[in-house]
Design a protein around this motif. Structure first.
Motif, mmCIF file in Angstrom:
data_model
loop_
_atom_site.group_PDB
_atom_site.id
_atom_site.type_symbol
_atom_site.label_atom_id
_atom_site.label_comp_id
_atom_site.label_asym_id
_atom_site.label_seq_id
_atom_site.Cartn_x
_atom_site.Cartn_y
_atom_site.Cartn_z
ATOM 1 N N UNK A 107 55.375 53.634 62.767
ATOM 2 C CA UNK A 107 54.911 54.276 61.529
ATOM 3 C C UNK A 107 56.072 54.713 60.634
ATOM 4 N N UNK A 108 57.023 55.442 61.186
ATOM 5 C CA UNK A 108 58.111 55.994 60.364
ATOM 6 C C UNK A 108 58.942 54.892 59.734
ATOM 7 N N UNK A 109 59.270 53.884 60.529
ATOM 8 C CA UNK A 109 60.087 52.784 60.009
ATOM 9 C C UNK A 109 59.349 52.013 58.923
ATOM 10 N N UNK A 110 58.060 51.753 59.133
ATOM 11 C CA UNK A 110 57.277 50.990 58.156
ATOM 12 C C UNK A 110 57.173 51.738 56.833
ATOM 13 N N UNK A 111 56.950 53.032 56.913
ATOM 14 C CA UNK A 111 56.831 53.816 55.675
ATOM 15 C C UNK A 111 58.178 53.949 54.975
ATOM 16 N N UNK A 112 59.251 53.930 55.734
ATOM 17 C CA UNK A 112 60.579 53.955 55.128
ATOM 18 C C UNK A 112 60.823 52.678 54.331
ATOM 19 N N UNK A 113 60.390 51.544 54.881
ATOM 20 C CA UNK A 113 60.529 50.277 54.162
ATOM 21 C C UNK A 113 59.712 50.320 52.874
#
Length: 341
Positions: A107-113
């Protein structure tokens, strides 16, 4: 592994840049450079093989949109969580305007992208809600509790031992709600039924699911809820019944799979495509498009079990389906972890 979608055999929303559609999100004020009729470049990132139930439904809908000429479609399968962000960024850099996938472990990585690519629309399977501060990231999930409830009515009519085994991947909301709806349907027909509930800790481990199912059969189950691949194989070998989830596998198990709750991702994806083309994609929860009233799920035809399910149960299913669609009956969305009884 990157591949084209043309060889498929399973899902869980965003401002668009100028290259994405003829009409852009009003907030950007950017001029459009493409005609709306042009196909949208879509890429999907899957953490499991495309034959896995859940992902296969997303893949099927994307291929249908591709065949209509609405989108260009490429995908990556078996993408590890620690590689997910890199693959997302590669697709964004390659000019894809809508990214699909499931980000339950990233979740965190995807939203950062998504924050780094505000001109790209993201429609991702997620246990979390959309955030207005991240307007190009929308979420979806398989809210097929309506169909799961109906499959429970079938199961309640067919179990003789009143002992049902249930094998799931992980006890997370998208699994829990389907199991709970199924159990509610069973109890409506056979209120004294006992349940054996187990989770295998994987989205795709058919041998482990099969082994778990064998243990439940040894524990007295004469019917299994096959949330994962492998369960129906155990049921077939031990000559007990199974209820399918997300896809219809009765053709492969004609004497085993009595009913299946089907997920149709087409309404979810088609809504997103329309929003991208209109330049109106925004942070939203697309879960509602999996509801039966929106065409997002259904009970598979009984097929080989048409004559084995009592007429009164078939009448009850038809009555409940009509009530679900007209809004006079609502299947509860219960995300709590189901327990053995």
């Amino acid at each position: 592994m990157h591949s084209n979608s043309c060889s498929f055999g399973i899902s869980r929303r965003t401002l668009i840049k100028a290259a994405g559609a003829s009409a852009l999100v009003a907030a950007t004020g950017l001029p459009g450079r493409l005609l709306a009729a042009e196909p949208i470049k879509v890429a999907a990132i899957y953490t499991v093989p495309v034959e896995q139930q859940w992902v296969s439904r997303i893949h099927k809908a994307a291929n249908a949109a591709k065949e209509r000429g609405d989108i260009e479609y490429v995908y990556s399968e078996n993408t590890a969580n620690n590689d997910y962000e890199r693959v997302m960024r590669e697709y964004c850099e390659a000019g894809h305007k809508l990214i699909l996938g499931e980000v339950f472990g990233v979740e965190d990585a995807a939203r950062a992208v998504a924050r780094d690519y505000p001109d790209v629309a993201f429609l991702m399977g997620s246990s979390f809600k959309p955030d207005a501060a991240l307007p190009n990231f929308s979420v979806f999930d398989n809210y097929i509790q309506d169909a799961s409830y109906l499959s429970g009515l079938v199961a309640g009519a067919l179990t003789k031992s009143k002992n049902i085994g249930m094998v799931g991947g992980y006890p997370i909301p998208e699994v829990n709600r389907l199991m709970n709806a199924f159990m509610a349907g069973v109890k409506e027909v056979a209120p004294d039924t006992k349940f054996q509930v187990a989770f295998i800790g994987s989205w795709f481990d058919p041998p482990k699911a099969k082994e778990t199912a064998f243990a439940q059969i040894d524990g007295g189950a004469d019917l299994l809820y096959a949330e994962r691949f492998g369960v129906s194989d155990a049921a077939k070998e031990k000559k007990v019944l199974a209820i399918g989830n997300v896809i219809d596998t009765q053709a492969d198990y004609p004497d085993t799979v009595a009913a299946s709750a089907l997920w149709h991702f087409e309404p979810t994806l088609d809504k997103a495509i329309a929003e991208v083309k209109a330049g109106s994609f925004k942070a939203d929860d697309y879960g509602v498009y999996s509801f039966m009233k929106n065409g997002g799920c259904s009970l598979a035809p009984l097929g080989t079990f048409e004559g084995k399910v009592p007429d009164e149960i078939k009448a009850k299913i038809a009555e409940k389906e009509k009530a679900i669609k007209d809004g006079s009956f609502t299947v509860a969305v219960d995300d709590t972890e189901p327990k053995s009884s």
